[in-house]
Scaffold this motif. Structure first.
Motif, PDB file in Angstrom:
ATOM      1  N   ASP A  84      -5.536   6.510 -12.029  1.00 57.30           N
ATOM      2  CA  ASP A  84      -5.558   5.299 -12.844  1.00 57.30           C
ATOM      3  C   ASP A  84      -5.619   4.048 -11.968  1.00 57.30           C
ATOM      4  OD1 ASP A  84      -5.373   3.987 -15.429  1.00 57.30           O
ATOM      5  OD2 ASP A  84      -3.333   3.431 -14.863  1.00 57.30           O
ATOM      6  N   LEU A  85      -4.828   4.022 -10.913  1.00 57.81           N
ATOM      7  CA  LEU A  85      -4.812   2.861 -10.019  1.00 57.81           C
ATOM      8  C   LEU A  85      -6.145   2.701  -9.281  1.00 57.81           C
ATOM      9  CD1 LEU A  85      -1.195   3.160  -8.559  1.00 57.81           C
ATOM     10  CD2 LEU A  85      -2.067   1.307  -9.999  1.00 57.81           C
ATOM     11  N   LEU A  86      -6.725   3.816  -8.862  1.00 56.50           N
ATOM     12  CA  LEU A  86      -8.018   3.734  -8.188  1.00 56.50           C
ATOM     13  C   LEU A  86      -9.095   3.207  -9.126  1.00 56.50           C
ATOM     14  CD1 LEU A  86      -7.988   6.981  -6.028  1.00 56.50           C
ATOM     15  CD2 LEU A  86      -8.350   4.656  -5.175  1.00 56.50           C
ATOM     16  N   ASP A  87      -9.040   3.616 -10.380  1.00 53.56           N
ATOM     17  CA  ASP A  87     -10.002   3.083 -11.351  1.00 53.56           C
ATOM     18  C   ASP A  87      -9.778   1.588 -11.568  1.00 53.56           C
ATOM     19  OD1 ASP A  87     -11.137   5.538 -11.587  1.00 53.56           O
ATOM     20  OD2 ASP A  87     -10.283   6.009 -13.557  1.00 53.56           O
ATOM     21  N   ASP A  88      -8.531   1.184 -11.645  1.00 59.31           N
ATOM     22  CA  ASP A  88      -8.233  -0.249 -11.779  1.00 59.31           C
ATOM     23  C   ASP A  88      -8.738  -1.029 -10.566  1.00 59.31           C
ATOM     24  OD1 ASP A  88      -7.038   0.033 -14.224  1.00 59.31           O
ATOM     25  OD2 ASP A  88      -4.978  -0.064 -13.487  1.00 59.31           O
ATOM     26  N   LEU A  89      -8.536  -0.444  -9.384  1.00 60.40           N
ATOM     27  CA  LEU A  89      -8.973  -1.111  -8.157  1.00 60.40           C
ATOM     28  C   LEU A  89     -10.494  -1.280  -8.159  1.00 60.40           C
ATOM     29  CD1 LEU A  89      -7.605  -2.014  -5.371  1.00 60.40           C
ATOM     30  CD2 LEU A  89      -8.640   0.064  -4.455  1.00 60.40           C
ATOM     31  N   GLY A  90     -11.190  -0.236  -8.566  1.00 57.79           N
ATOM     32  CA  GLY A  90     -12.644  -0.302  -8.564  1.00 57.79           C
ATOM     33  C   GLY A  90     -13.207  -1.252  -9.604  1.00 57.79           C
ATOM     34  N   GLY A  91     -12.477  -1.463 -10.703  1.00 59.09           N
ATOM     35  CA  GLY A  91     -12.993  -2.313 -11.767  1.00 59.09           C
ATOM     36  C   GLY A  91     -12.495  -3.735 -11.747  1.00 59.09           C
ATOM     37  N   ALA A  92     -11.586  -4.061 -10.837  1.00 55.30           N
ATOM     38  CA  ALA A  92     -10.996  -5.403 -10.818  1.00 55.30           C
ATOM     39  C   ALA A  92     -12.009  -6.447 -10.381  1.00 55.30           C
ATOM     40  CB  ALA A  92      -9.781  -5.435  -9.887  1.00 55.30           C
ATOM     41  N   ASP A  93     -12.138  -7.524 -11.164  1.00 60.87           N
ATOM     42  CA  ASP A  93     -13.011  -8.631 -10.761  1.00 60.87           C
ATOM     43  C   ASP A  93     -12.227  -9.936 -10.606  1.00 60.87           C
ATOM     44  OD1 ASP A  93     -12.443  -9.179 -13.384  1.00 60.87           O
ATOM     45  OD2 ASP A  93     -14.491  -8.916 -14.115  1.00 60.87           O
ATOM     46  N   ASP A  94     -10.924  -9.861 -10.783  1.00 64.58           N
ATOM     47  CA  ASP A  94     -10.032 -11.000 -10.539  1.00 64.58           C
ATOM     48  C   ASP A  94      -9.363 -10.772  -9.190  1.00 64.58           C
ATOM     49  OD1 ASP A  94      -7.634 -12.569 -10.353  1.00 64.58           O
ATOM     50  OD2 ASP A  94      -7.668 -12.875 -12.528  1.00 64.58           O
ATOM     51  N   PRO A  95      -9.586 -11.650  -8.212  1.00 62.16           N
ATOM     52  CA  PRO A  95      -9.036 -11.416  -6.872  1.00 62.16           C
ATOM     53  C   PRO A  95      -7.520 -11.357  -6.839  1.00 62.16           C
ATOM     54  CG  PRO A  95      -9.947 -13.635  -7.050  1.00 62.16           C
ATOM     55  CD  PRO A  95     -10.382 -12.901  -8.270  1.00 62.16           C
ATOM     56  N   ASP A  96      -6.862 -12.050  -7.749  1.00 65.57           N
ATOM     57  CA  ASP A  96      -5.404 -11.995  -7.787  1.00 65.57           C
ATOM     58  C   ASP A  96      -4.919 -10.670  -8.362  1.00 65.57           C
ATOM     59  OD1 ASP A  96      -5.283 -14.582  -6.750  1.00 65.57           O
ATOM     60  OD2 ASP A  96      -5.388 -15.475  -8.749  1.00 65.57           O
ATOM     61  N   GLU A  97      -5.576 -10.209  -9.418  1.00 63.52           N
ATOM     62  CA  GLU A  97      -5.237  -8.898  -9.967  1.00 63.52           C
ATOM     63  C   GLU A  97      -5.463  -7.809  -8.916  1.00 63.52           C
ATOM     64  OE1 GLU A  97      -7.314  -8.043 -13.552  1.00 63.52           O
ATOM     65  OE2 GLU A  97      -6.263  -9.578 -14.736  1.00 63.52           O
ATOM     66  N   LEU A  98      -6.521  -7.967  -8.140  1.00 65.69           N
ATOM     67  CA  LEU A  98      -6.852  -6.987  -7.113  1.00 65.69           C
ATOM     68  C   LEU A  98      -5.687  -6.810  -6.136  1.00 65.69           C
ATOM     69  CD1 LEU A  98      -9.193  -5.186  -6.060  1.00 65.69           C
ATOM     70  CD2 LEU A  98      -9.836  -7.102  -4.576  1.00 65.69           C
ATOM     71  N   VAL A  99      -5.051  -7.897  -5.758  1.00 61.28           N
ATOM     72  CA  VAL A  99      -3.924  -7.828  -4.822  1.00 61.28           C
ATOM     73  C   VAL A  99      -2.765  -7.058  -5.436  1.00 61.28           C
ATOM     74  CG1 VAL A  99      -2.194  -9.180  -3.587  1.00 61.28           C
ATOM     75  CG2 VAL A  99      -4.576  -9.920  -3.591  1.00 61.28           C
ATOM     76  N   PHE A 100      -2.467  -7.329  -6.702  1.00 60.23           N
ATOM     77  CA  PHE A 100      -1.353  -6.651  -7.354  1.00 60.23           C
ATOM     78  C   PHE A 100      -1.638  -5.152  -7.517  1.00 60.23           C
ATOM     79  CE2 PHE A 100       0.231 -10.789  -8.016  1.00 60.23           C
ATOM     80  CZ  PHE A 100       1.544 -10.695  -8.443  1.00 60.23           C
TER      81      PHE A 100
END
Length: 239
Positions: free
Chosen positions: A136-152
């Motif tokens: 789930d986290l890897l999918d979130d990482l791959g789909g993140a387009d907000d740089p701040d969300e990406l860090v979290f």
């Protein structure tokens, strides 16, 4: 600063009737810093134990973990079941400050044995839970387009991968600096690569390296798990 002397002074002043006391944590290791507090486990025969308190002595913060023998055992068993036991580490790796009847030395020796034995092994269900979390986290990482969300997301992924490595290896998990220390000891190469990948996310917004390392760890324990994952609610939630 002499941490043993200060901790012993605290115990003598606050707990004249204590049965035993052990100083644990970073304060008695080469990792002690100017801001390190003193973690002191105090054994009393009864009330007001068990309780935890933060105090100060000569400007040094002191964390007191006060227990009866019975409450200590209860906490240690609960922590062991969770595969993370600060209490066993404090006692097993600590320095005995006070020991009126040999209980302190016995407790330290028993804690060392329990630490060497390691935490309970991961069950098949536990491992599936960890695989699902990483997927789930890897999918979130791959789909993140907000740089701040990406860090979290990267922060949570870093911790989840570190914990999985320790758990699969039969090692105690931890939090914060102790998680890093135990991961470095268990798998220094993967630890280095994880940190490099995480820094690339934070400093450059590039998740590729972190994704690669995390996916490699996941592949090593059975691979992705998402569709088909199911868990029943605990019995207490059923009517």
């Amino acid at each position: 600063m002499d941490p043993v002397r200060i901790a012993r002074q605290v115990v003598e002043a606050r707990f004249p009737g204590a049965r035993a006391a052990i100083l644990g944590g970073s304060a008695i290791t080469g990792r002690r810093t100017a801001s390190s507090d003193l973690d002191v486990v105090v054994f009393l025969d009864g009330p007001p134990a068990p309780y935890r308190e933060t105090t100060e002595h000569d400007g040094v913060p002191v964390e007191l973990f006060c227990h009866t023998p019975e409450s200590y055992e209860g906490f240690a068993e609960q922590e062991t079941a969770n595969r993370r036991s600060p209490l066993l580490h404090m006692c097993g790796e600590g320095a005995v400050l006070l020991d009126r009847d040999g209980f302190g030395q016995r407790t330290r020796a028993e804690a060392r044995e329990r630490l060497r034995a390691g935490p309970p092994p991961l069950s098949a269900t536990d491992l599936e839970d960890q695989r699902y979390l990483l997927t789930d986290l890897l999918d979130d990482l791959g789909g993140a387009d907000d740089p701040d969300e990406l860090v979290f997301i990267a922060d949570r992924l870093l911790i989840a991968v570190a914990e999985l490595i320790l758990l699969v290896g039969g090692r105690w998990r931890s939090h914060g600096k102790w998680l890093l220390r135990r991961l470095r000891e268990a798998d220094p190469e993967t630890c280095r690569e994880l940190l490099l990948g995480y820094r690339q996310v934070v400093c450059a917004g590039d998740p590729a390296s972190l994704r690669r390392v995390a996916a490699g760890v996941l592949d090593g324990v059975g691979g992705r798990l998402l569709v088909g994952y199911r868990r029943e609610a605990p019995a207490g939630f059923r009517r």
